[in-house]
Each structure stands twice: as C-alpha cells, then as structure tokens.
Write an enzyme that holds these catalytic residues in place. Structure first.
Site, mmCIF file in Angstrom:
data_model
loop_
_atom_site.group_PDB
_atom_site.id
_atom_site.type_symbol
_atom_site.label_atom_id
_atom_site.label_comp_id
_atom_site.label_asym_id
_atom_site.label_seq_id
_atom_site.Cartn_x
_atom_site.Cartn_y
_atom_site.Cartn_z
ATOM 1 N N CYS A 146 0.841 -1.197 0.000
ATOM 2 C CA CYS A 146 0.000 0.000 0.000
ATOM 3 C C CYS A 146 0.881 1.254 0.000
ATOM 4 C CB CYS A 146 -0.944 -0.033 1.207
ATOM 5 S SG CYS A 146 -2.083 1.350 1.225
ATOM 6 N N CYS A 149 -0.383 4.187 2.017
ATOM 7 C CA CYS A 149 -0.293 3.976 3.466
ATOM 8 C C CYS A 149 1.152 4.145 3.952
ATOM 9 C CB CYS A 149 -0.739 2.573 3.838
ATOM 10 S SG CYS A 149 -2.200 2.033 2.975
ATOM 11 N N ASP A 150 2.097 3.561 3.231
ATOM 12 C CA ASP A 150 3.466 3.449 3.756
ATOM 13 C C ASP A 150 4.481 4.350 3.049
ATOM 14 O OD1 ASP A 150 2.493 1.531 5.478
ATOM 15 O OD2 ASP A 150 2.897 -0.111 4.091
HETATM 16 C C1 LIG Z 1 -0.754 -3.904 4.828
HETATM 17 C C2 LIG Z 1 -1.863 -2.918 4.580
HETATM 18 C C3 LIG Z 1 -1.703 -1.624 4.993
HETATM 19 C C4 LIG Z 1 -2.725 -0.709 4.771
HETATM 20 N N1 LIG Z 1 -2.566 0.549 5.252
HETATM 21 C C5 LIG Z 1 -3.579 1.449 5.113
HETATM 22 C C6 LIG Z 1 -3.470 2.757 5.650
HETATM 23 O O1 LIG Z 1 -2.433 3.134 6.221
HETATM 24 N N2 LIG Z 1 -4.526 3.594 5.482
HETATM 25 C C7 LIG Z 1 -5.668 3.225 4.846
HETATM 26 O O2 LIG Z 1 -6.611 4.035 4.764
HETATM 27 N N3 LIG Z 1 -5.792 1.988 4.305
HETATM 28 C C8 LIG Z 1 -4.784 1.099 4.425
HETATM 29 N N4 LIG Z 1 -4.901 -0.157 3.889
HETATM 30 C C9 LIG Z 1 -6.132 -0.483 3.162
HETATM 31 C C10 LIG Z 1 -7.280 -0.752 4.171
HETATM 32 O O3 LIG Z 1 -6.846 -1.634 5.176
HETATM 33 C C11 LIG Z 1 -8.502 -1.307 3.442
HETATM 34 O O4 LIG Z 1 -8.884 -0.413 2.429
HETATM 35 C C12 LIG Z 1 -9.673 -1.502 4.415
HETATM 36 O O5 LIG Z 1 -9.322 -2.394 5.455
HETATM 37 C C13 LIG Z 1 -10.895 -2.049 3.679
HETATM 38 O O6 LIG Z 1 -11.868 -2.316 4.622
HETATM 39 P P1 LIG Z 1 -13.064 -3.347 4.339
HETATM 40 O O7 LIG Z 1 -13.882 -3.376 5.581
HETATM 41 O O8 LIG Z 1 -13.722 -2.998 3.062
HETATM 42 O O9 LIG Z 1 -12.375 -4.755 4.061
HETATM 43 P P2 LIG Z 1 -11.284 -5.617 4.836
HETATM 44 O O10 LIG Z 1 -10.486 -4.795 5.763
HETATM 45 O O11 LIG Z 1 -10.592 -6.379 3.764
HETATM 46 O O12 LIG Z 1 -12.176 -6.609 5.716
HETATM 47 C C14 LIG Z 1 -12.924 -7.613 5.122
HETATM 48 C C15 LIG Z 1 -13.588 -8.444 6.186
HETATM 49 O O13 LIG Z 1 -14.420 -9.405 5.558
HETATM 50 C C16 LIG Z 1 -14.205 -10.679 6.157
HETATM 51 N N5 LIG Z 1 -14.595 -11.717 5.182
HETATM 52 C C17 LIG Z 1 -13.974 -12.121 4.047
HETATM 53 N N6 LIG Z 1 -14.677 -13.107 3.456
HETATM 54 C C18 LIG Z 1 -15.780 -13.306 4.221
HETATM 55 C C19 LIG Z 1 -16.895 -14.180 4.150
HETATM 56 N N7 LIG Z 1 -17.029 -15.080 3.163
HETATM 57 N N8 LIG Z 1 -17.859 -14.100 5.133
HETATM 58 C C20 LIG Z 1 -17.756 -13.207 6.149
HETATM 59 N N9 LIG Z 1 -16.707 -12.356 6.267
HETATM 60 C C21 LIG Z 1 -15.728 -12.411 5.326
HETATM 61 C C22 LIG Z 1 -12.743 -10.669 6.565
HETATM 62 O O14 LIG Z 1 -12.477 -11.630 7.600
HETATM 63 C C23 LIG Z 1 -12.634 -9.233 7.086
HETATM 64 O O15 LIG Z 1 -13.091 -9.172 8.413
HETATM 65 C C24 LIG Z 1 -3.920 -1.103 4.091
HETATM 66 C C25 LIG Z 1 -4.051 -2.424 3.656
HETATM 67 C C26 LIG Z 1 -3.039 -3.317 3.895
HETATM 68 C C27 LIG Z 1 -3.211 -4.747 3.449
#
Ligand SMILES: Cc1cc2nc3c(=O)[nH]c(=O)nc-3n(C[C@H](O)[C@H](O)[C@H](O)COP(=O)(O)OP(=O)(O)OC[C@H]3O[C@@H](n4cnc5c(N)ncnc54)[C@H](O)[C@@H]3O)c2cc1C
Length: 313
Positions: A146, A149-150
């Site tokens: 990302c 992010c970093d």
């Molecule tokens: C290493 C890293 C660093 C990052 N740093 C930043 C940052 O500094 N700032 C920033 O804004 N963004 C950052 N991001 C991006 C950010 O984390 C994501 O955009 C954000 O978490 C997306 O949120 P979400 O809730 O859509 O999905 P996710 O965070 O991907 O969560 C998805 C959820 O769905 C669940 N799930 C998956 N499949 C199923 C299923 N079949 N049934 C039920 N549940 C399920 C998973 O267990 C999880 O709980 C980073 C990402 C990464 C990987």
C-alpha cells in the site's frame, strides 16, 4: 407435540434478523454501528480475520483523528457496534440464498444459517502477494502492499515498485513525490495494460526509472544496514530501501453466485444487486481502497438498508 412440551425450544421459530453484515473490517463494523443505533436486529459475520486488512496495519496515520495501530481502531469499532446491540459471529459466509418472500438465508462455514431481511456485503479484498523468497519475511519491514499507506516512511529514500498496470504506475507517481528515486520493475517489455496518460506522466518524471523484462526472485537485507537487496531472475542485485508491490487485488466474493455482476478484480457493482442487498468497502467496485472510504461506504450501505427496512414496515 409431546416433544415440544418436553423441549420448548423446538417450538420456537427461527429468528429473522433485520440485517446481516458479512465482514468485520472498517466497512462492516461501521455499518454495524449505524444498524445497531437504528435498533435493527443485526449480526456481523467476522470472517476468518476480525478487522480484515486494517488489523494488519502496525501504524495507521492517514485515518482522520487516529494515531495508533489498525487493530486498536478495530477494537474500538467492535466495542462501539456491540454497545448498540450488534452480535458478532466468528465464522464466514459460504452461500447466500434468495428466498421467494424477498428475505435471504446466509449459510456459514460453521454450519449455522441466518435468515435476514437485508444483507450488507463488506468482505473486502486481498492484495495479491509476491511469492518469492524474503517477501513474507520483510512484509512490514520494507515490503509493502500500500503506497498511500506506507509511502510517507520513504521520504528522500530509494524504492522499487513491482507491477505494470494502472495501480503500479499510480503508486510510482505517488511515491515519486516523496522518495528520491523510484524504479518500476515489470516483467513485460512495455506497460501494455496501463492508461496512456499514466505512461506519459511516468516518462516525464526524472526520478522514475523503468526496468522492463525483469522479475525478482528474492529479497534479503543488506549486511550491516537496514537497506534491502532485491535479486532478479537473471541474478542482478538492486539495492533499495523499500519495495512496493502492486500486482493486483482480488475481492473476497467466493461465497456469491455467478449472477451478481463483478468487475475484473471480482468487485461488486452495486447496481447489479437485488433489492435488500447492499455493498460497502473494498469489495465495492469503483472506490479507492482505504479505511476512510470503507467507513464512508459502510455508513451509506447501512443507511440504505435502514431506509429499505423502514419502507417495508
Ligand atoms: C498492509 C496494509 C496496509 C494498509 N494501510 C492502510 C493505511 O495506512 N490507510 C488506509 O486508509 N488503508 C490502508 N490499507 C487499506 C485498508 O486496510 C482497506 O482499504 C480496508 O481495510 C478495507 O476495509 P473493508 O472493511 O472494506 O475490508 P477488509 O479490511 O478487507 O475486511 C474484510 C472483512 O471481511 C471478512 N470476510 C472475508 N470473506 C468473508 C466471508 N465469506 N464471510 C464473512 N466475512 C468475510 C474478513 O475476515 C474481514 O473481516 C492497508 C491495507 C493493507 C493490506
């Protein structure tokens, strides 16, 4: 009848939820807070990892008002959602059945099923990982998925960007404003898949260099330093401070039927969803994949679900 007198629970009808939220990342937990405060009977399926990608972030600095780890933020969101009556189930959905009365039945990996009037899909996405020696070991210590992010941590330093699509070129342009030198490492001979405007911008930047027809085979730490050495498949060594991988994301949508329209990354187009199903966060097509947007779309999905439920009362 006799059995029902002995075991009154057998007589009880299965509960009909107002809303079931798939995913416990920032999108799902935000939706849970809104549904809970609207007094809708809500369950969140946490999936395999509570907090999703956000739980992986050691130092989160670009979510407004927050300066701590991603997991700490998730714990606050979870507590807040639970304080409004939302229940969290630690399992993942593996199927959604559309019932003839307009409700949904979600089947889970632990064998449970939940009936609900609405469903919010917030199952996020997974960055495609670089599968070479050292990539896992240096994840979070030089290897990042990302740039937004970093990137900040590489002010005035040298970085590599791995990939050649729009995401990789956007990352390189973003990093070129922060880092001293950016080198894009791409396995093909040109950026065939990237937009022309991005290719032009890359060519205009003095501090971006492109290495075509190049693939990495390993990453190691330089002796006595915090720099990394990336070795290519033709044994060339590249010294760098950070390696940003942008080789694509895949949305977590294996549990959905083929009838739901998805883009090339597997992300869900909201207009293709049947009435009563809503989408939020990284699994939503056409949003920037960040916590702020996950929270925003989680709020929107919940407010749409609440309006839908209220319209049926
Ligand atoms: C290493 C890293 C660093 C990052 N740093 C930043 C940052 O500094 N700032 C920033 O804004 N963004 C950052 N991001 C991006 C950010 O984390 C994501 O955009 C954000 O978490 C997306 O949120 P979400 O809730 O859509 O999905 P996710 O965070 O991907 O969560 C998805 C959820 O769905 C669940 N799930 C998956 N499949 C199923 C299923 N079949 N049934 C039920 N549940 C399920 C998973 O267990 C999880 O709980 C980073 C990402 C990464 C990987």
């Amino acid at each position: 009848m006799f059995l029902m007198l002995l075991f009154p629970k057998l007589n009880k009808e299965k509960e009909m939820l107002d809303c079931i939220i798939l995913g416990s990342g920032p999108a799902g937990l935000t939706a849970a807070i809104y549904c809970g405060r609207a007094k809708k009977n809500t369950v969140v399926l946490a999936g395999a990892s509570l907090g999703g990608q956000t739980a992986e972030i050691a130092k989160l600095e670009n979510y407004p008002g927050w300066n701590g780890s991603g997991m700490e933020l998730i714990q606050f969101m979870k507590k807040q959602a639970e304080s409004f009556g939302t229940k969290i189930e630690y399992t993942a959905a593996n199927d959604i059945k559309f019932n003839t009365d307009g409700t949904y039945t979600v089947a889970c990996e632990n064998g449970k099923t939940f009936d609900s009037k609405t469903v919010i899909l917030a199952t996020g996405a997974t960055a495609r990982r670089l599968e070479i020696d050292g990539a896992r070991e240096f994840f979070g210590r030089g290897v990042s998925y990302c740039a937004t992010c970093d990137g900040f941590f590489y002010n005035g330093r040298d970085v590599l960007v791995i990939g050649g699509g729009n995401a990789a070129l956007n990352d390189a342009l973003y990093l070129a404003d922060i880092a001293k030198n950016v080198t894009i490492v791409y396995r093909k001979s040109e950026f065939f898949r990237a937009e022309a405007v991005l290719r032009d911008r890359i060519a205009e930047r003095d501090n971006i260099k492109c290495m075509f027809n190049t693939e990495l085979k390993s990453i190691k730490q330089k002796d006595g330093s915090d720099r990394l050495i990336a070795t290519t498949t033709d044994d060339k060594e590249i010294e760098t401070d950070g390696i940003f991988v942008a080789i694509g994301h895949e949305a977590n949508t294996d549990y959905l039927s083929e009838s739901i329209k998805r883009d090339e990354m597997g992300r869900i187009a909201p207009e293709s969803l049947p009435a009563g199903i809503f989408v939020a966060g990284d699994v939503h097509s056409n949003i920037k994949m960040q916590i702020a947007t996950a929270v925003g779309t989680g709020c929107t999905a919940a407010m749409d679900a609440i309006a839908y439920l209220n319209s049926k009362e």
